[in-house]
Design a protein around this motif. Structure first.
Motif, PDB file in Angstrom:
ATOM      1  N   LEU A 131       0.802  -1.224   0.000  1.00  0.00           N
ATOM      2  CA  LEU A 131       0.000   0.000   0.000  1.00  0.00           C
ATOM      3  C   LEU A 131       0.832   1.271   0.000  1.00  0.00           C
ATOM      4  O   LEU A 131       0.316   2.359   0.244  1.00  0.00           O
ATOM      5  N   GLY A 132       2.104   1.151  -0.282  1.00  0.00           N
ATOM      6  CA  GLY A 132       2.931   2.339  -0.338  1.00  0.00           C
ATOM      7  C   GLY A 132       3.214   2.898   1.043  1.00  0.00           C
ATOM      8  O   GLY A 132       3.527   2.164   1.982  1.00  0.00           O
ATOM      9  N   GLU A 133       3.052   4.205   1.183  1.00  0.00           N
ATOM     10  CA  GLU A 133       3.369   4.896   2.435  1.00  0.00           C
ATOM     11  C   GLU A 133       2.216   4.740   3.423  1.00  0.00           C
ATOM     12  O   GLU A 133       1.307   5.560   3.490  1.00  0.00           O
ATOM     13  N   THR A 134       2.259   3.657   4.220  1.00  0.00           N
ATOM     14  CA  THR A 134       1.146   3.364   5.130  1.00  0.00           C
ATOM     15  C   THR A 134       1.125   4.281   6.355  1.00  0.00           C
ATOM     16  O   THR A 134       0.160   4.264   7.115  1.00  0.00           O
ATOM     17  N   SER A 135       2.153   5.074   6.546  1.00  0.00           N
ATOM     18  CA  SER A 135       2.136   6.004   7.674  1.00  0.00           C
ATOM     19  C   SER A 135       1.088   7.094   7.481  1.00  0.00           C
ATOM     20  O   SER A 135       0.736   7.802   8.433  1.00  0.00           O
ATOM     21  N   LEU A 136       0.544   7.217   6.259  1.00  0.00           N
ATOM     22  CA  LEU A 136      -0.500   8.203   5.994  1.00  0.00           C
ATOM     23  C   LEU A 136      -1.884   7.701   6.399  1.00  0.00           C
ATOM     24  O   LEU A 136      -2.833   8.481   6.490  1.00  0.00           O
ATOM     25  N   ILE A 137      -2.013   6.387   6.645  1.00  0.00           N
ATOM     26  CA  ILE A 137      -3.312   5.805   6.971  1.00  0.00           C
ATOM     27  C   ILE A 137      -3.740   6.265   8.363  1.00  0.00           C
ATOM     28  O   ILE A 137      -3.040   6.056   9.350  1.00  0.00           O
ATOM     29  N   LYS A 138      -4.930   6.875   8.426  1.00  0.00           N
ATOM     30  CA  LYS A 138      -5.462   7.349   9.706  1.00  0.00           C
ATOM     31  C   LYS A 138      -6.687   6.567  10.168  1.00  0.00           C
ATOM     32  O   LYS A 138      -7.033   6.611  11.350  1.00  0.00           O
ATOM     33  N   GLU A 139      -7.325   5.847   9.249  1.00  0.00           N
ATOM     34  CA  GLU A 139      -8.543   5.115   9.594  1.00  0.00           C
ATOM     35  C   GLU A 139      -8.486   3.723   8.981  1.00  0.00           C
ATOM     36  O   GLU A 139      -8.271   3.577   7.780  1.00  0.00           O
ATOM     37  N   LEU A 140      -8.690   2.701   9.814  1.00  0.00           N
ATOM     38  CA  LEU A 140      -8.646   1.319   9.355  1.00  0.00           C
ATOM     39  C   LEU A 140      -9.798   0.533   9.948  1.00  0.00           C
ATOM     40  O   LEU A 140     -10.031   0.572  11.160  1.00  0.00           O
ATOM     41  N   ASP A 141     -10.507  -0.183   9.071  1.00  0.00           N
ATOM     42  CA  ASP A 141     -11.560  -1.120   9.471  1.00  0.00           C
ATOM     43  C   ASP A 141     -11.163  -2.462   8.880  1.00  0.00           C
ATOM     44  O   ASP A 141     -11.180  -2.635   7.659  1.00  0.00           O
ATOM     45  N   ARG A 142     -10.806  -3.424   9.739  1.00  0.00           N
ATOM     46  CA  ARG A 142     -10.262  -4.697   9.255  1.00  0.00           C
ATOM     47  C   ARG A 142     -11.011  -5.858   9.890  1.00  0.00           C
ATOM     48  O   ARG A 142     -11.130  -5.942  11.124  1.00  0.00           O
ATOM     49  N   SER A 143     -11.521  -6.767   9.052  1.00  0.00           N
ATOM     50  CA  SER A 143     -12.226  -7.961   9.526  1.00  0.00           C
ATOM     51  C   SER A 143     -11.576  -9.190   8.919  1.00  0.00           C
ATOM     52  O   SER A 143     -11.506  -9.319   7.694  1.00  0.00           O
ATOM     53  N   CYS A 144     -11.096 -10.089   9.775  1.00  0.00           N
ATOM     54  CA  CYS A 144     -10.534 -11.361   9.320  1.00  0.00           C
ATOM     55  C   CYS A 144     -10.156 -12.182  10.540  1.00  0.00           C
ATOM     56  O   CYS A 144     -10.232 -11.720  11.680  1.00  0.00           O
ATOM     57  N   SER A 145      -9.751 -13.413  10.310  1.00  0.00           N
ATOM     58  CA  SER A 145      -9.294 -14.269  11.399  1.00  0.00           C
ATOM     59  C   SER A 145      -7.981 -13.732  11.963  1.00  0.00           C
ATOM     60  O   SER A 145      -7.152 -13.189  11.225  1.00  0.00           O
ATOM     61  N   ASN A 146      -7.804 -13.881  13.269  1.00  0.00           N
ATOM     62  CA  ASN A 146      -6.565 -13.513  13.954  1.00  0.00           C
ATOM     63  C   ASN A 146      -6.243 -12.021  13.881  1.00  0.00           C
ATOM     64  O   ASN A 146      -5.099 -11.620  14.098  1.00  0.00           O
ATOM     65  N   VAL A 147      -7.244 -11.202  13.600  1.00  0.00           N
ATOM     66  CA  VAL A 147      -6.952  -9.785  13.382  1.00  0.00           C
ATOM     67  C   VAL A 147      -6.629  -9.060  14.684  1.00  0.00           C
ATOM     68  O   VAL A 147      -5.887  -8.066  14.684  1.00  0.00           O
ATOM     69  N   ALA A 148      -7.141  -9.527  15.825  1.00  0.00           N
ATOM     70  CA  ALA A 148      -6.824  -8.860  17.085  1.00  0.00           C
ATOM     71  C   ALA A 148      -5.340  -9.006  17.413  1.00  0.00           C
ATOM     72  O   ALA A 148      -4.673  -8.027  17.772  1.00  0.00           O
ATOM     73  N   PHE A 149      -4.816 -10.214  17.289  1.00  0.00           N
ATOM     74  CA  PHE A 149      -3.390 -10.441  17.532  1.00  0.00           C
ATOM     75  C   PHE A 149      -2.553  -9.667  16.524  1.00  0.00           C
ATOM     76  O   PHE A 149      -1.553  -9.023  16.883  1.00  0.00           O
ATOM     77  N   TYR A 150      -2.970  -9.696  15.258  1.00  0.00           N
ATOM     78  CA  TYR A 150      -2.264  -8.948  14.208  1.00  0.00           C
ATOM     79  C   TYR A 150      -2.264  -7.456  14.510  1.00  0.00           C
ATOM     80  O   TYR A 150      -1.236  -6.775  14.396  1.00  0.00           O
ATOM     81  N   ALA A 151      -3.419  -6.935  14.911  1.00  0.00           N
ATOM     82  CA  ALA A 151      -3.526  -5.500  15.166  1.00  0.00           C
ATOM     83  C   ALA A 151      -2.618  -5.076  16.312  1.00  0.00           C
ATOM     84  O   ALA A 151      -2.002  -3.999  16.260  1.00  0.00           O
ATOM     85  N   ARG A 152      -2.530  -5.901  17.322  1.00  0.00           N
ATOM     86  CA  ARG A 152      -1.714  -5.529  18.485  1.00  0.00           C
ATOM     87  C   ARG A 152      -0.225  -5.672  18.205  1.00  0.00           C
ATOM     88  O   ARG A 152       0.587  -4.893  18.725  1.00  0.00           O
ATOM     89  N   THR A 153       0.155  -6.668  17.401  1.00  0.00           N
ATOM     90  CA  THR A 153       1.575  -6.949  17.199  1.00  0.00           C
ATOM     91  C   THR A 153       2.171  -6.257  15.984  1.00  0.00           C
ATOM     92  O   THR A 153       3.356  -5.908  15.987  1.00  0.00           O
ATOM     93  N   GLU A 154       1.386  -6.026  14.921  1.00  0.00           N
ATOM     94  CA  GLU A 154       1.932  -5.524  13.660  1.00  0.00           C
ATOM     95  C   GLU A 154       1.574  -4.068  13.364  1.00  0.00           C
ATOM     96  O   GLU A 154       2.388  -3.313  12.835  1.00  0.00           O
ATOM     97  N   LEU A 155       0.344  -3.667  13.676  1.00  0.00           N
ATOM     98  CA  LEU A 155      -0.138  -2.357  13.231  1.00  0.00           C
ATOM     99  C   LEU A 155       0.611  -1.161  13.826  1.00  0.00           C
ATOM    100  O   LEU A 155       0.791  -0.154  13.128  1.00  0.00           O
ATOM    101  N   PRO A 156       1.016  -1.190  15.097  1.00  0.00           N
ATOM    102  CA  PRO A 156       1.693   0.004  15.619  1.00  0.00           C
ATOM    103  C   PRO A 156       2.905   0.426  14.800  1.00  0.00           C
ATOM    104  O   PRO A 156       3.202   1.621  14.699  1.00  0.00           O
ATOM    105  N   SER A 157       3.606  -0.519  14.202  1.00  0.00           N
ATOM    106  CA  SER A 157       4.783  -0.176  13.396  1.00  0.00           C
ATOM    107  C   SER A 157       4.429   0.087  11.937  1.00  0.00           C
ATOM    108  O   SER A 157       5.019   0.959  11.303  1.00  0.00           O
ATOM    109  N   SER A 158       3.440  -0.652  11.384  1.00  0.00           N
ATOM    110  CA  SER A 158       3.118  -0.488   9.962  1.00  0.00           C
ATOM    111  C   SER A 158       2.190   0.687   9.697  1.00  0.00           C
ATOM    112  O   SER A 158       2.233   1.290   8.618  1.00  0.00           O
TER     113      SER A 158
END
Length: 354
Positions: A131-158
């Motif tokens: 997605l290119g420069e993801t630091s510009l993303i301010k709003e995310l709505d994500r639905s999938c399996s294991n997304v809570a663990f992913y959100a806590r472990t991966e999203l703060p940096s990406s």
């Protein structure tokens, strides 16, 4: 505006409608349940700002042709488009929002749009996102399996500049989220939706990990579906409630838990919020599943609730009154929502609330 929806059999969309003057002036296009092959016949859609495709049969190449002729596009949403495998978005400088919902064949999303700030994805984690420069993303709505663990472990940096985050998961590989040093420094709104299967998160107290990681958080909404989940009731094990006294939340103002029930870890979460948040203005515990009530329904009746959920709602109310209400400061607006007494006359047999 061109809105062509169909709930019947698919039709072949006449792409000639998008040529010449019609295509030049069109600002909003919604197509549903059709075959769409615009590679040859469309002109430049210079005014198109919003594009919605729902259950549209379109190839990767045809979609690429459509997007490359839509320079003014600001919003793109694709829903149940099962023929798309690789979604490639060209350098659309005005594109702000991208939504991809339940496109089952999708394997890759590549975007060269330089100003994307809002994403809505109902796609599994195996789908490769570029997605290119993801630091510009301010709003995310994500639905999938294991997304809570992913959100806590991966999203703060990406996606470090998120301000609004909604995640929905009915399946997780862990039942407890870890405490980590990574943080959402700008997050103001957080909504978590969790399913009720045994493989989903069952230790709601571990959601404190999100609160601790979000020093700017103002609104927190938790919705759970507990009917199929085995949980330890606070009435079975009431003696010791976990706390994290060193944690403090200084900006959190509004907290809502929908489908609040008597799980010990959920009571612990609510108590923690009350004890560690100095800025709290409102706490709402909804013992129903957020159903529409008879006061707003056209039918004049509340939306249906199963008998076992009604009984659990009674337990949840007693748990809240016993363990949570005494901790509510006078400065906090406390709301406990029960099933409607007009539509549900629930009599719980007296005895142990196990």
């Amino acid at each position: 505006m061109l809105d062509l929806r169909s709930t019947s059999a698919k039709y072949n969309f006449p792409c000639s409608l998008l040529s010449d003057r019609t295509g030049d002036s069109l600002q909003y296009l919604l197509l549903a349940s059709c075959n769409f092959h615009p590679r040859i016949e469309i002109g430049c859609l210079r005014s198109l700002t919003r594009l919605h495709l729902r259950k549209v049969h379109i190839t990767d190449g045809d979609l690429g042709c459509l997007l490359s002729n839509s320079f003014a596009l600001e919003l793109l949403e694709l829903s149940d488009c099962s023929t798309i495998i690789c979604l490639k978005i060209p350098c659309l400088k005005k594109l702000r929002h991208l939504g991809v919902l339940s496109c089952d064949s999708l394997q890759v999303v590549e975007s060269k749009a330089t100003n994307l700030s809002s994403l809505s994805f109902v796609v599994e984690l195996h789908v490769r996102l570029s997605l290119g420069e993801t630091s510009l993303i301010k709003e995310l709505d994500r639905s999938c399996s294991n997304v809570a663990f992913y959100a806590r472990t991966e999203l703060p940096s990406s996606m470090p500049n998120l301000e609004t985050l909604t995640i929905c998961s009915i399946h997780e590989v862990v039942d407890t989220l870890p405490m980590l040093p990574s943080r959402f420094l700008h997050l103001k709104f957080l909504q978590i939706v969790l399913g009720g299967y045994k493989s989903s998160i069952s230790d709601y107290f571990s959601l404190v990990s999100f609160l601790e990681a979000s020093p700017s958080l103002e609104t927190f909404i938790l919705r759970v579906f507990p009917l199929h989940e085995e949980h330890v009731s606070v009435f079975k094990d009431p003696l010791v409630l976990r706390t994290m006294p060193e944690q403090h939340h200084v900006k959190l103002k509004r907290v809502t838990i929908i489908n609040f029930y008597s799980a010990k870890s959920m009571v612990e979460l609510a108590c923690h919020i009350l004890e560690s948040t100095t800025s709290l203005e409102q706490l709402t515990l909804d013992t129903t599943n957020g159903v529409h009530r008879c006061s707003v329904n056209k039918s004049g009746k509340c939306s249906g609730m199963r008998w076992e959920r009604l009984v659990e709602a009674r337990r949840a109310f007693l748990a809240a009154q016993t363990y949570i209400k005494p901790k509510v400061p006078s400065t906090v607006e406390y709301n406990i929502l029960e099933p409607c007494s007009k539509c549900y006359a629930v009599e719980v047999v007296k005895g142990p609330l196990a």
